[in-house]
Design an enzyme around this catalytic site. Structure first.
Site, PDB file in Angstrom:
ATOM      1  N   GLU A   1      -6.106  -0.697  -9.522  1.00  0.00           N
ATOM      2  CA  GLU A   1      -6.181  -0.003 -10.812  1.00  0.00           C
ATOM      3  C   GLU A   1      -4.847  -0.022 -11.547  1.00  0.00           C
ATOM      4  O   GLU A   1      -4.782  -0.294 -12.753  1.00  0.00           O
ATOM      5  CB  GLU A   1      -6.630   1.442 -10.593  1.00  0.00           C
ATOM      6  CG  GLU A   1      -8.056   1.568 -10.131  1.00  0.00           C
ATOM      7  CD  GLU A   1      -8.439   3.004  -9.827  1.00  0.00           C
ATOM      8  OE1 GLU A   1      -9.625   3.332  -9.944  1.00  0.00           O
ATOM      9  OE2 GLU A   1      -7.544   3.816  -9.472  1.00  0.00           O
ATOM     10  N   LEU A   2      -3.781   0.287 -10.827  1.00  0.00           N
ATOM     11  CA  LEU A   2      -2.463   0.292 -11.448  1.00  0.00           C
ATOM     12  C   LEU A   2      -2.101  -1.101 -11.953  1.00  0.00           C
ATOM     13  O   LEU A   2      -1.467  -1.244 -13.005  1.00  0.00           O
ATOM     14  CB  LEU A   2      -1.422   0.797 -10.452  1.00  0.00           C
ATOM     15  CG  LEU A   2      -1.484   2.298 -10.174  1.00  0.00           C
ATOM     16  CD1 LEU A   2      -0.892   2.624  -8.805  1.00  0.00           C
ATOM     17  CD2 LEU A   2      -0.741   3.070 -11.250  1.00  0.00           C
TER      18      LEU A   2
ATOM     19  N   VAL B   1      -7.846   0.777  -3.543  1.00  0.00           N
ATOM     20  CA  VAL B   1      -8.469   0.820  -4.872  1.00  0.00           C
ATOM     21  C   VAL B   1      -7.427   1.132  -5.943  1.00  0.00           C
ATOM     22  O   VAL B   1      -7.381   0.496  -7.004  1.00  0.00           O
ATOM     23  CB  VAL B   1      -9.630   1.836  -4.897  1.00  0.00           C
ATOM     24  CG1 VAL B   1     -10.182   1.974  -6.314  1.00  0.00           C
ATOM     25  CG2 VAL B   1     -10.740   1.421  -3.945  1.00  0.00           C
ATOM     26  N   CYS B   2      -6.575   2.109  -5.666  1.00  0.00           N
ATOM     27  CA  CYS B   2      -5.558   2.510  -6.642  1.00  0.00           C
ATOM     28  C   CYS B   2      -4.586   1.373  -6.933  1.00  0.00           C
ATOM     29  O   CYS B   2      -4.120   1.213  -8.067  1.00  0.00           O
ATOM     30  CB  CYS B   2      -4.798   3.739  -6.153  1.00  0.00           C
ATOM     31  SG  CYS B   2      -5.830   5.208  -5.988  1.00  0.00           S
ATOM     32  N   THR B   3      -4.281   0.573  -5.932  1.00  0.00           N
ATOM     33  CA  THR B   3      -3.383  -0.564  -6.134  1.00  0.00           C
ATOM     34  C   THR B   3      -3.966  -1.523  -7.170  1.00  0.00           C
ATOM     35  O   THR B   3      -3.250  -2.007  -8.061  1.00  0.00           O
ATOM     36  CB  THR B   3      -3.136  -1.292  -4.799  1.00  0.00           C
ATOM     37  OG1 THR B   3      -2.537  -0.379  -3.871  1.00  0.00           O
ATOM     38  CG2 THR B   3      -2.216  -2.489  -4.983  1.00  0.00           C
TER      39      THR B   3
END
Length: 218
Positions: free
Chosen positions: A48-49, A44-46
């Site tokens: 978002e960034l 998920v963070c990948t």
């Protein structure tokens, strides 16, 4: 105790993918969006960034800088960048803070003091609360804070919308209604009398005695 709106955002010195920074000095006279992540190389963070990398110009138009933080060392961030670009097509063009000793996560009350002093061996679940967004103003005060669960990707269009509202309402005695978007009608705050409202904003619509709408100023 958790940071509250209008608290001074804690200052810190940290290593980032763009070198060492002093946070308040880095913010300067504009706004900053600090968004945190529980671990590098997480799905998920990948995403978002990558989304944020594609929005830096929109934030820059609003005199706002973007800075990410993940509970891992800077060396890992550099390796992660290629994955982020592969997924999103966007190159990470903002600094990412290395927080291998968890100091910034603790400073911002995202992890408890008992979390230890190293990210090594910690899983994303151990760091699940490091999923916050802070908007910080030129006065170095917290203007907004949001924390999301790990399985829910953040909506950065909403962060941009909130920033528009924060900046507008800082300059004028207005508030923004539910689902407001830039250019839509706003609410005149109760501190402004009807006479003063007429002088400031011209025509307005008194929906209720305490709810008066007018065209967005500026």
């Amino acid at each position: 105790m958790a940071l509250r709106i209008n608290d001074t955002a804690p200052d810190f010195t940290a290593d980032t993918t763009e070198g060492k920074i002093d946070f308040h000095e880095w913010i300067g006279d504009g706004y900053a969006v600090l968004f945190s992540h529980p671990k590098d190389f997480t799905p998920v963070c990948t995403t978002e960034l990558g989304v944020m990398a594609g929005m830096t110009e929109e934030f820059a138009k609003r005199n706002a800088k973007i800075i990410g933080i993940s509970v891992d060392p800077v060396e890992d961030h550099h390796r992660w960048k290629s994955d982020i670009e592969t997924v999103s097509g966007n190159t990470v063009n903002y600094p990412m803070i290395g927080d291998g000793d968890l100091s910034v996560a603790k400073l911002y009350e995202m992890l408890p003091a008992s979390a230890g002093a190293s990210s090594e061996g910690r899983t994303p679940a151990d760091n699940a609360t490091v999923r916050s967004v802070f908007i910080i103003g030129p006065d170095k005060k917290v203007k907004l804070s949001l924390t999301y669960p790990m399985t829910t990707g953040r909506n950065f269009d909403e962060i941009l919308r909130a920033l528009d509202s924060i900046q507008l309402t800082a300059d004028h005695q207005v508030a923004t209604p539910a689902n407001w978007k830039h250019g839509e009608d706003v609410i005149i705050t109760p501190a402004v009398s009807n006479e003063d409202a007429k002088n400031r904003f011209g025509d307005f619509d008194a929906v209720l005695p305490y709810l008066r709408k007018t065209a967005q100023p500026g």
